[in-house]
Scaffold this active site. Structure first.
Site, short mmCIF file in Angstrom:
data_model
loop_
_atom_site.label_atom_id
_atom_site.label_comp_id
_atom_site.label_asym_id
_atom_site.label_seq_id
_atom_site.Cartn_x
_atom_site.Cartn_y
_atom_site.Cartn_z
N ASN A 35 20.73 23.07 -11.69
CA ASN A 35 21.33 24.41 -11.67
C ASN A 35 20.23 25.39 -12.05
OD1 ASN A 35 22.94 26.66 -11.78
ND2 ASN A 35 24.58 25.67 -12.95
N GLN A 76 29.55 21.22 -9.72
CA GLN A 76 30.13 19.91 -9.40
C GLN A 76 31.08 20.02 -8.21
OE1 GLN A 76 29.68 21.12 -12.46
NE2 GLN A 76 29.48 19.51 -14.01
N LYS A 130 0.86 -1.19 0.00
CA LYS A 130 0.00 0.00 0.00
C LYS A 130 0.89 1.24 0.00
CE LYS A 130 -4.11 -0.17 0.80
NZ LYS A 130 -5.24 -0.42 -0.12
N ARG A 149 28.52 35.19 -10.24
CA ARG A 149 27.18 34.77 -10.63
C ARG A 149 26.39 34.29 -9.42
NH1 ARG A 149 27.07 28.66 -13.26
NH2 ARG A 149 28.21 27.63 -11.57
N HIS A 175 19.20 28.43 -13.11
CA HIS A 175 19.92 29.53 -13.75
C HIS A 175 19.28 30.89 -13.46
CE1 HIS A 175 22.24 26.56 -15.87
NE2 HIS A 175 21.17 26.06 -16.46
N PHE A 220 31.91 30.66 -13.30
CA PHE A 220 31.87 29.57 -14.27
C PHE A 220 32.55 30.05 -15.55
CE2 PHE A 220 29.68 26.78 -17.46
CZ PHE A 220 30.25 25.59 -17.01
N THR A 274 -3.20 -5.56 0.98
CA THR A 274 -2.60 -4.23 1.12
C THR A 274 -3.37 -3.40 2.13
OG1 THR A 274 -3.85 -3.28 -0.72
CG2 THR A 274 -1.73 -4.32 -1.24
N ASP A 275 -4.66 -3.66 2.28
CA ASP A 275 -5.44 -2.94 3.30
C ASP A 275 -4.91 -3.24 4.70
OD1 ASP A 275 -7.94 -1.25 3.76
OD2 ASP A 275 -8.35 -2.97 5.07
#
Length: 307
Positions: free
Chosen positions: A257, A231, A12, A183, A259, A166, A57-58
């Site tokens: 990322n 990274q 479940k 940045r 931006h 970067f 599942t119940d």
């Protein structure tokens, strides 16, 4: 053409359970989304439809709620361990249980009412607001002998408004991106870390403290790393956790990322001195990697950060 049954499981999914613990006038909330997956001797139900080995599942759903009362919810990890142990040790056909849990955080609402009966505190002890921060995750797997606990978080949005560059990257005829020497670095951290606790005979980690500390080291490494690439930041975050928490052997990150591009204000006669940005939601760079303790083999599935 003849066929055979491959790997299978059932259970479940997404059982929402909220446990209120009342300590006098002070209340505590644990808010979980619990998914149960069971596997074992299930060939007959697939081949012939026989349910002789099938726990409904119940029933797994009901067990989640009953255990919230019977055991309480000390931590997502501990609650998942109780459930996994129960299904494997009480149902002979069940050989393996996997419990996945997402935890939603709440914080107390502050009050300025000096006449409140909660005099002496600036918080109402039974009123809460849902935190708009990360979602805590954990996956507990038990096969009757060995445990595997992988915990983590997702949707933890962080930003450095400077101390990120970067440049020096490969360029070809399709490259239009300008090099950046100051940045914005922004990402939604999704992380999963694997504990080296594997059996009941060994001392369990303090799950709550370990989560808080792992989160703290992730945030501190993000804030303190002068980043030349996402990274590099990822590796620093993972290394900080591994080097600071002896109970964790492996951590995997998935970092989009997010931006932020400088807006061209020259058409309006204005200079944009790294002040006004356009936040793009897509497409985005996606950086993923695993950081390991030296000598440890990787075991975290690559999709674990999507829990």
């Amino acid at each position: 053409m003849p066929t055979i049954l491959g790997q299978n499981q059932y259970g479940k999914a997404e059982n929402r359970v909220v446990k209120i613990t009342r300590d006098g006038d002070t209340h505590h909330i644990k808010d979980l989304n619990v998914s149960v997956a069971l596997s074992g001797d299930m060939d007959d139900v697939h081949y012939s439809g026989s349910n002789a080995n099938v726990l409904p599942t119940d029933t797994t759903k009901n067990t989640v709620y009953a255990f919230a009362k019977e055991y309480g919810i000390e931590s997502a990890e501990q609650f998942g361990i109780h459930l996994a142990r129960h299904f494997v040790t009480t149902q002979e056909p069940i050989h393996r249980a996997r419990i996945r849990i997402q935890e939603y955080s709440w914080e107390r609402i502050a009050t300025s009412d000096a006449n409140s009966k909660f005099i002496g505190s600036d918080e109402v002890n039974h009123s809460f607001a849902r935190k708009g921060q990360e979602l805590r995750t954990t996956q507990i797997t038990f096969d009757g002998e060995t445990w595997e606990v992988i915990s983590g978080l997702k949707d933890l949005t962080v930003m450095n408004s400077t101390n990120s560059e970067f440049w020096g990257y490969v360029k070809d005829k399709y490259t239009t991106l300008k090099e950046a020497y100051d940045r914005i670095l922004c990402t939604d951290v999704a992380a999963a870390w694997r504990y080296n606790w594997t059996s009941d005979g060994n001392r369990m980690p303090n799950w709550e403290k370990s989560y808080d500390q792992a989160r703290k080291h992730i945030l501190q490494a993000f804030a303190e790393t002068y980043s030349l690439s996402l990274q590099q930041t990822l590796y620093q975050m993972g290394s900080r956790v591994i080097n600071s928490r002896s109970e964790i052997d492996e951590i995997r990150f998935s970092l989009p990322n997010n931006h932020h591009f400088l807006v061209d204000l020259e058409p309006f006669g204005l200079k944009n001195d790294n002040e006004v940005y356009f936040a793009a939601d897509r497409p985005y760079g996606l950086i993923e990697a695993t950081v390991l303790r030296d000598g440890i083999e990787p075991k975290i599935p690559v999709d674990m950060t999507n829990l």
